[in-house]
Design an enzyme around this catalytic site. Structure first.
Site, PDB file in Angstrom:
ATOM      1  CD  GLU A  12       4.124   1.015   7.061  1.00 60.20           C
ATOM      2  OE1 GLU A  12       4.886   1.368   7.973  1.00 60.20           O
ATOM      3  OE2 GLU A  12       3.787   1.779   6.128  1.00 60.20           O
ATOM      4  CG  ASP A  34      -0.289  -0.025   2.537  1.00 65.41           C
ATOM      5  OD1 ASP A  34       0.676  -0.797   2.702  1.00 65.41           O
ATOM      6  OD2 ASP A  34      -0.720   0.715   3.434  1.00 65.41           O
TER       7      ASP A  34
END
Length: 376
Positions: free
Chosen positions: A135, A70
């Site tokens: 994250e 991400d």
């Protein structure tokens, strides 16, 4: 001139708009490269988050590469010199969201494994990859949940190398062997709302709390130690008031501690409450602990990482615990040694995020050498 395998894979990953928590197919792409090497892959989905646990081998020791697919939002795309999800190479730099944080590292993980397995098909122990798409976001359904799953079935990571962008001026000049803890506080100070012309009929929470906030900002929480800088306190948000003629009835203050091992979350909470109580106002205080500090001292992983950097670049590396938190805070408490090594961090989260194209090949070579140091 043809692109290197690492650069080609990084470009393919950047093309996928994987803004938190969307993986956008990045983990599937990585697994398509890892499966022919003999990796078995598990998709561990929690909520709206995809996580990948891929492993080659069944015995120990286990060396895991950890990272995230991400990325943060791009900001105004019109301000980018190239579209953020249409990677471009210009003057030796690869541009695109995630180039440095951290799709370049994911590509380097993968190609390092490809070369290492080809050269050492019967290597010792196991190689693993722990990849999340949560994250940059809340981090509630990502690495922490994968670690809980592994712990429940007694599957242990011995060494974990996280691909966070740790370098400052040149690849490998800095590695993170620990991180400070992060503790958030949410303070609500109660007052009595009223007209500004009649202050005797109201109670201004801003006035009441100001001396306490000054005391908190002036407090010396500790002096740090040989591994960590001193603990810091920062106010991140202040909100009060409904109009120019109204004394507010409530004050909201958000603050954060980045703290070292000289303190604990509990000791900091106690000291904050002590300071607030000295000033005699009504308040409510809530806490959120994002992560406790962790440290990996000299040992097999730190020594292997420093040796690999020296072998590939000739460079001596600095150990550091500075910067924000990372997913290492979820992995280190299991007993794993944890080190962070990735590309330069100068452009992470910025407009025109980029990484020097050659640095990704250097990084891949270092990762391969770490595998060689530890698993042969």
């Amino acid at each position: 001139m043809p692109l290197s395998p690492t650069l080609e894979l990084a470009i393919d990953l950047i093309r996928r708009p994987s803004v938190t928590p969307d993986d956008a197919g990045c983990q599937t792409l990585m697994m398509s490269r890892l499966k022919p090497l003999g990796f078995s892959g598990e998709n561990l989905r929690f909520g709206d988050v995809d996580n990948l646990w891929a492993r080659r081998g069944s015995g120990g020791p286990v060396l895991a590469f950890a990272g995230h697919t991400d990325v943060v939002p791009t900001g105004p795309e019109k301000n980018w010199s190239h579209a953020p999800f249409e990677p471009a190479i210009r003057e030796g730099y690869l541009y695109g969201r995630g180039a440095a944080d951290m799709k370049g590292s994911l590509a380097a993980f993968t190609t390092a494994c490809e070369r290492f397995v080809a050269a050492h098909p019967d290597h010792k122990g196991s190689i693993a990859l722990l990849i999340t798409s949560d994250e940059e976001g809340p981090a509630h359904n990502g690495t922490v949940k994968v670690v809980e799953t592994l712990e429940a079935r007694q599957e242990k990571i011995d060494w974990c190398l996280i691909g966070e962008p740790s370098s400052t001026h040149a690849v490998g000049d800095v590695i993170k062997n620990g991180r400070r803890g992060s503790l958030h506080g949410y303070l609500t100070v109660q007052g009595i709302q009223g007209h500004v012309a009649y202050p005797h009929m109201a109670e201004n929470p801003v006035h009441k709390a100001s001396p306490a906030l000054t005391a908190l900002t002036d407090e010396v929480w500790d002096e740090g130690n040989e591994f960590f800088p001193a603990t810091t306190f920062q106010i991140t948000k202040i909100e009060a008031g409904t109009g120019s003629n109204v004394i507010p009835g409530e004050l909201l203050v958000h603050f954060n501690f980045r703290y070292c091992t000289e303190n604990t979350a509990e000791s900091l909470q106690a000291r904050v409450i002590e300071i607030l109580d000295q000033h005699g106002f009504r308040y409510d205080l809530q806490w959120h602990l994002s992560g406790r500090p962790f440290l990996t001292d000299r040992g097999a992983l730190v020594d292997a990482t420093r040796a690999a950097i020296r072998t590939v670049t000739g460079r001596e590396t600095e150990l550091s615990t500075s910067g924000g938190t990372s997913d290492g805070r979820f992995i280190a408490p299991t007993g794993a040694q944890v080190v962070e090594l990735g590309p330069l961090n100068a452009t992470i989260h910025k407009i025109d995020e980029c990484v020097k194209a050659d640095d990704l090949d250097t990084l891949s070579a270092i990762y391969e050498q770490i595998l060689t140091e530890l698993l042969t």
